[in-house]
Enzyme design. Structure first.
Site, PDB file in Angstrom:
ATOM      1  N   LYS A  55      -0.801  -7.760  -9.071  1.00  0.00           N
ATOM      2  CA  LYS A  55      -1.803  -7.804  -8.003  1.00  0.00           C
ATOM      3  C   LYS A  55      -1.438  -6.720  -6.991  1.00  0.00           C
ATOM      4  CE  LYS A  55      -2.881  -8.779  -4.343  1.00  0.00           C
ATOM      5  NZ  LYS A  55      -3.467  -7.880  -3.238  1.00  0.00           N
ATOM      6  N   PHE A 115       0.807  -1.214   0.000  1.00  0.00           N
ATOM      7  CA  PHE A 115       0.000   0.000   0.000  1.00  0.00           C
ATOM      8  C   PHE A 115       0.839   1.262   0.000  1.00  0.00           C
ATOM      9  CE2 PHE A 115       0.939  -0.284   4.545  1.00  0.00           C
ATOM     10  CZ  PHE A 115       1.145   1.044   4.878  1.00  0.00           C
ATOM     11  N   GLU A 170      -4.862  -4.200  -1.971  1.00  0.00           N
ATOM     12  CA  GLU A 170      -6.299  -3.948  -1.958  1.00  0.00           C
ATOM     13  C   GLU A 170      -6.642  -2.672  -1.209  1.00  0.00           C
ATOM     14  OE1 GLU A 170      -5.431  -7.092   1.269  1.00  0.00           O
ATOM     15  OE2 GLU A 170      -4.638  -6.422  -0.671  1.00  0.00           O
ATOM     16  N   CYS A 202       9.621   1.705   3.880  1.00  0.00           N
ATOM     17  CA  CYS A 202      10.562   0.657   4.281  1.00  0.00           C
ATOM     18  C   CYS A 202      11.971   1.206   4.437  1.00  0.00           C
ATOM     19  CB  CYS A 202      10.539  -0.496   3.288  1.00  0.00           C
ATOM     20  SG  CYS A 202      11.180  -0.076   1.659  1.00  0.00           S
ATOM     21  N   GLU A 250       9.468  -3.214  13.561  1.00  0.00           N
ATOM     22  CA  GLU A 250       9.261  -2.134  12.588  1.00  0.00           C
ATOM     23  C   GLU A 250       7.939  -1.452  12.926  1.00  0.00           C
ATOM     24  OE1 GLU A 250       9.590  -1.435   7.793  1.00  0.00           O
ATOM     25  OE2 GLU A 250       8.789  -3.344   8.487  1.00  0.00           O
ATOM     26  N   SER A 288       5.320  -6.922   4.056  1.00  0.00           N
ATOM     27  CA  SER A 288       5.737  -7.231   5.424  1.00  0.00           C
ATOM     28  C   SER A 288       6.573  -8.504   5.482  1.00  0.00           C
ATOM     29  CB  SER A 288       4.503  -7.399   6.319  1.00  0.00           C
ATOM     30  OG  SER A 288       3.787  -8.571   5.952  1.00  0.00           O
TER      31      SER A 288
END
Length: 498
Positions: free
Chosen positions: A174, A150, A177, A282, A382, A227
Site C-alpha cells: 500500500k 511519499f 497516495e 528521515c 521534525e 510519521s
C-alpha cells in the site's frame, strides 16, 4: 479525461470499482497527474486472498528460482532506471539526479534479494547428545504487507517486497497516495520479470485500507515507514492483532562538528544533507552542533546556503525541488515562524521563496537558524523541510549529552580529524546509525537500517540480515535414528537428552 491508476490483484492490473478517487498532483505546478483509487473493501479482500493462495505454491519454489526472479528484476530496474526516475520526479518534485539516486538505492536492495539462498541458510550440529543431531530451517511466514511513505516512492517499496518475496512470502503493498505512480511502475516491471500471479499485490488508499491490512487475520507481518503518530498507530494496531511489525518513524538527526574537522567538507556536507530532497528525508541532518571554535564557521555556512535554490525536476541548476504538498509547505513555514518568535536567529529565511515560471509550486528556500536551544519548537520537532538549526556547545561531552537527550535515534554524524573523538562518539551516542565524516550514514543493503529509540518500533530492522529474520521464522529439528540391533531403552522421565 484524467488517468486513473489501476490496482494490481492476482497478477492483473485492474480498474477499481471505487467511488473515491485521490488526485495525485505535481508539487511544482499543482497539475493533476492522475487519480489513485481508494480500494474497496471487496478489492482489499480479493488482494489478500490472492496473496494467500499464491503463497501455498510459492513457498515450495526452490530458493534458486526465487533468486533468479530477483536477478531478472534488478536487471529490468537498471534498464528502466531513468524512466522510473522521471515518473518519480514529476510526482514528488525531486530533481532528476536525486530521483535516480532514490531508484538506485532500491536496486541495491533488489540485488541483495538475489542473494537470498545464503541469507536463509540454517544451522546444524551433530551429536548434541549421543546419536542425536539438531538442525534448523528458515521458513517464510505467509502474506506480508508494506505501507510506504511519499518521500522515497522507489527505494522504500524496494526495501520491502523483493526481500519478503525472495524469502518465500507473498506481499501486499500500500504505497503513499501522494505519489503512487512510481510504485505501480515498479510492480509492472516485477510482473515483466516473470513474477507468478499473486506474489505481489498493489492496493491504493488511505487509513481505511491501511487498517484493513493491520487487522486482517491472513496478514502475518507489516512493514511501515512514515510519521511518528502513524507509526505508533500501525505498530499498536498490528501487534494488538498478533502480527509482527517493523515501523520506522520520525527523526531529529544531529551532526557534531569538532574544531579539527575540515571546514570545507563540513560546510558542503551540511548544505547537502539538510537541504537535499527539500529536507524531506528521515536521515536529513536538521541540527548542526558546533563544538568550541568551530562555531566561527556559521557565517561561511550561511554564504553557502544562500547560493542554492529550489527548482523544477528537470532544471540542472536546481539544488532541490518543492515540498510534497501545500499542507507540507505550510507546516514548514509555521515552524520557521515559531523559530523566529521563540528567539532563534534566522540568518537566512526561505519563507518567501519563489521560482520563476512556477508560481504555484510548494517552494521553501534554504533556511538557517543560529542560537537554537533545545526548548524551541524548531529543535524539538521534525521539520521535514530545507531548514538547519545551529547549536553551539563547548565540549564533545556536551554534544553527546545533547544528542542522547533527543527522543529520536535514527542517524547522526561527527566530523573530526581525531580518531579518539570519533571512537568516543560512535561508542557512546545512543543512535542507531552513525557517520564519521559521512553526513547521511544510510547503510548499504548487506547491513540493516537500524534506527533506535522513538525512530523505530519493533525488533528486526529493514533490509540486510535483520529483514530476512523479520520475514521468516525458524524451525529447529532434533533427530535420532536407531540401528536395528540397538535394544529399546527404558523410558526417559526427564527433559535431558540421553
Amino acid at each position: 479525461m484524467t488517468r486513473r491508476l489501476p490496482l494490481l490483484i492476482n497478477g492483473e492490473f485492474v480498474a477499481s470499482h471505487t467511488d473515491q478517487w485521490i488526485p495525485v498532483t505535481n508539487p511544482a505546478t499543482q497539475a493533476v497527474l492522475c487519480e489513485a483509487p481508494a480500494a474497496t473493501a471487496g478489492e482489499m479482500e480479493q488482494a489478500i486472498a490472492s496473496a494467500k493462495a499464491a503463497f501455498a505454491d510459492w513457498k515450495e519454489v526452490p530458493v534458486s528460482e526465487r533468486a533468479r526472479l530477483m536477478l531478472r528484476y534488478q536487471a529490468l530496474l537498471k534498464e528502466h532506471q531513468e524512466e522510473i526516475a522521471e515518473i518519480l520526479s514529476q510526482e514528488t518534485g525531486k530533481t532528476f539526479e536525486d530521483a535516480k539516486g532514490d531508484v538506485w538505492r532500491g536496486i541495491e536492495v533488489a540485488e541483495q534479494a538475489a542473494n537470498i539462498a545464503s541469507l536463509m541458510m540454517g544451522e546444524t550440529m551433530g551429536n548434541v547428545a549421543r546419536s542425536i543431531d539438531s538442525h534448523s530451517w528458515t521458513q517464510p511466514l505467509g502474506v506480508c504487507a508494506g505501507i510506504t511513505p511519499f518521500n522515497f516512492p522507489a527505494m522504500i517499496p524496494l526495501w520491502m517486497f523483493p526481500l519478503a518475496i525472495a524469502a518465500g512470502n507473498t506481499f501486499v503493498l500500500k504505497p503513499s497516495e501522494q505519489d503512487p505512480m512510481t510504485p505501480n511502475r515498479l510492480a509492472e516491471l516485477f510482473q515483466q520479470a516473470g513474477a507468478a500471479p499473486g506474489l505481489l499485490q498493489v492496493v491504493h488508499g488511505g487509513k481505511e485500507q491501511v487498517d484493513t491490512l493491520l487487522t486482517h487475520p491472513d496478514i502475518k507481518a507489516v512493514s511501515f515507514v512514515g510519521s511518528v503518530p502513524v507509526g505508533q498507530h500501525v505498530y499498536r494496531t498490528a501487534t494488538d492483532h498478533l502480527k509482527r511489525a517493523q515501523c520506522f518513524a520520525g527523526a531529529k538527526n544531529h551532526m557534531v562538528i569538532m574544531p579539527d574537522a575540515k571546514k570545507e567538507q563540513v560546510i558542503s556536507s551540511l548544505v547537502g544533507s539538510s537541504c537535499g530532497a527539500a529536507g524531506q528525508r528521515c536521515m536529513a541532518i536538521s541540527v548542526a552542533v558546533f563544538v568550541g571554535d568551530s562555531q566561527a564557521w556559521i557565517d561561511e555556512l550561511k554564504d553557502e546556503f544562500a547560493k542554492i535554490r529550489p527548482g523544477a525536476w528537470n532544471d540542472p541548476d536546481a539544488a532541490y525541488g518543492p515540498q510534497i504538498s501545500p499542507q507540507a509547505k505550510e507546516r514548514v513555514l509555521t515552524l520557521i515562524k515559531q523559530g523566529k518568535e521563540e528567539g532563534a536567529n534566522c540568518l537566512l529565511d526561505g519563507s518567501e521563496c519563489t521560482v520563476d515560471g512556477l508560481p504555484d509550486g510548494n517552494w521553501v528556500g534554504p533556511t538557517l537558524f543560529s542560537g537554537v536551544t533545545p526548548d524551541m519548537s524548531i529543535y524539538r520537532e521534525e521539520i521535514f523541510g530545507p531548514v538547519l538549526c545551529c547549536v553551539t556547545v563547548d565540549t564533545l561531552e556536551e554534544a553527546l549529552e545533547l544528542v542522547n537527550n533527543s527522543p529520536y535515534g535514527n542517524g547522526t554524524s561527527i566530523f573530526t580529524a581525531c580518531g579518539a573523538a570519533a571512537r568516543k562518539y560512535q561508542h557512546e551516542v545512543e543512535v542507531g546509525q552513525v557517520g564519521i565524516n559521512v553526513p547521511i550514514p544510510v547503510p548499504l543493503p548487506f547491513f540493516s537500517f537500524t534506527g533506535w529509540k522513538g525512530s523505530f518500533y519493533g525488533d528486526q530492522h529493514a533490509y540486510g540480515k535483520q529483514a530476512v529474520r523479520f520475514y521468516t521464522e525458524t524451525k529447529t529439528v532434533t533427530s535420532r535414528w536407531f540401528d536395528s540391533d540397538i535394544p529399546a531403552a527404558g523410558p526417559n522421565m526427564s527433559i535431558n537428552l540421553k
